[in-house]
Design an enzyme around this catalytic site. Structure first.
Site, short mmCIF file in Angstrom:
data_model
loop_
_atom_site.label_atom_id
_atom_site.label_comp_id
_atom_site.label_asym_id
_atom_site.label_seq_id
_atom_site.Cartn_x
_atom_site.Cartn_y
_atom_site.Cartn_z
CG ASN A 115 14.01 -13.81 -23.15
OD1 ASN A 115 13.70 -12.62 -23.21
ND2 ASN A 115 13.19 -14.76 -23.53
CG HIS A 171 19.81 -7.82 -24.25
ND1 HIS A 171 18.48 -7.48 -24.35
CD2 HIS A 171 20.44 -7.12 -25.23
CE1 HIS A 171 18.33 -6.61 -25.35
NE2 HIS A 171 19.49 -6.38 -25.90
CB CYS A 216 36.42 -10.10 -13.32
SG CYS A 216 37.69 -8.94 -12.79
CB CYS A 267 37.25 -11.94 -10.03
SG CYS A 267 38.74 -10.97 -9.75
CB ALA A 274 5.10 -17.63 -27.33
#
Ligand code: NAD
Length: 244
Positions: free
Chosen positions: A100, A117, A125, A146, A230
């Site tokens: 997640n 992930h 950057c 950046c 869950a």
């Protein structure tokens, strides 16, 4: 079900654990994520073709995550409680490996979390890969730059897109090699390499437990399974482990 209390637990979580917090899951079967084609919003090629669309997609996801209505649910809280219990009692370690990109595990109090992930509340950057926090619903645009380069560069979402290498792979394999139990919660088993962790765990001789709404793609590889929401199954499982 595991008979003796495991010392070191690796828990893989997926979109299903955040579903009851109001964050939509990703449905691999129709290739759509929040009504967007994943090729367009979750691949490096999609970003190269249309960075505005990709930024807009993640801006929407970020704004949703920062909406005060979105909160960690009982499943996130139970895992945080399990980690704290293991630490306070000196039992061993609880490691969460999450697919997640939301921060609901941390908000619930989990400390030992690897976002394989990436994270919605971070950007990086495109040149140096330096990561910066973006904990604001203020939309990111391609004009945002950046501060690490002499010629400032674009900031892309700090998300692992399809075709990119997930983060923390060495650490995850190390944790698996030291684990006594592997658990997968709320993940469909379609997205690799995460979907392959159960096979890695089995090859190491670990018991493996699936907690999901329904049988996942690789359900047959788990030694045990509990099906349901869950928010029901995770607190029950944690309670049984703490009381064992
Ligand atoms: P997925 O959407 O492919 O699968 C979700 C799984 O959760 C399904 O098997 C479904 O049956 C189950 N599920 C749904 N509601 C549930 C509930 N209430 N309780 C228990 N299980 C429930 O998700 P995935 O396997 O994590 O892969 C999707 C990819 O999409 C990941 O890479 C992830 O980064 C990304 N994603 C993340 C989020 C998030 O951060 N919350 C949300 C959507 C997609």
């Amino acid at each position: 079900m595991q008979k003796s209390q495991p010392k070191n637990i690796v828990i893989l979580t997926g979109a299903g654990i955040s579903a009851d917090s109001g964050i939509a899951t990703f449905r691999a079967s129709d290739g759509l994520w929040e009504k967007h084609n994943i090729e367009e919003v979750a691949t490096p090629e999609g970003y190269a073709r249309n960075p505005e669309l990709v930024q807009r997609f993640y801006n929407e996801r970020r704004a949703q995550l920062l909406d005060p209505k979105i909160k960690p649910n009982r499943a996130h809280s139970a895992l945080a409680e399990l980690e704290a219990h293991y630490q306070n009692k000196g039992i061993g370690s609880v490691t969460i490996v999450t697919q997640n990109i939301d921060d609901l595990h941390q908000r619930a109090g989990s400390k030992n979390v690897m976002h394989m992930h990436g994270e919605l509340l971070k950007l990086r950057c495109v040149k140096t890969q330096q990561v910066v926090e973006w904990r604001s619903a203020k939309p990111v645009t391609n004009a945002d730059r950046c501060q690490c380069c002499t010629s400032p560069q674009a900031l892309r979402p700090h998300i692992v897109w399809f075709g990119e290498m997930p983060f923390y792979m060495d650490e995850i394999h190390y944790k698996l090699s030291r684990a006594d139990l592997f658990v997968a919660i709320g993940t469909s088993g379609h997205v690799y390499p995460a979907a392959g962790f159960v096979a890695n765990a089995r090859s190491l001789g670990l018991p493996t437990l699936e907690l999901n709404l329904e049988a996942s793609q690789n359900a047959s590889q788990f030694t045990d399974s509990i099906y349901g929401r869950a928010t029901d199954t995770v607190p029950q499982w944690v309670h049984s482990l703490i009381c064992s």
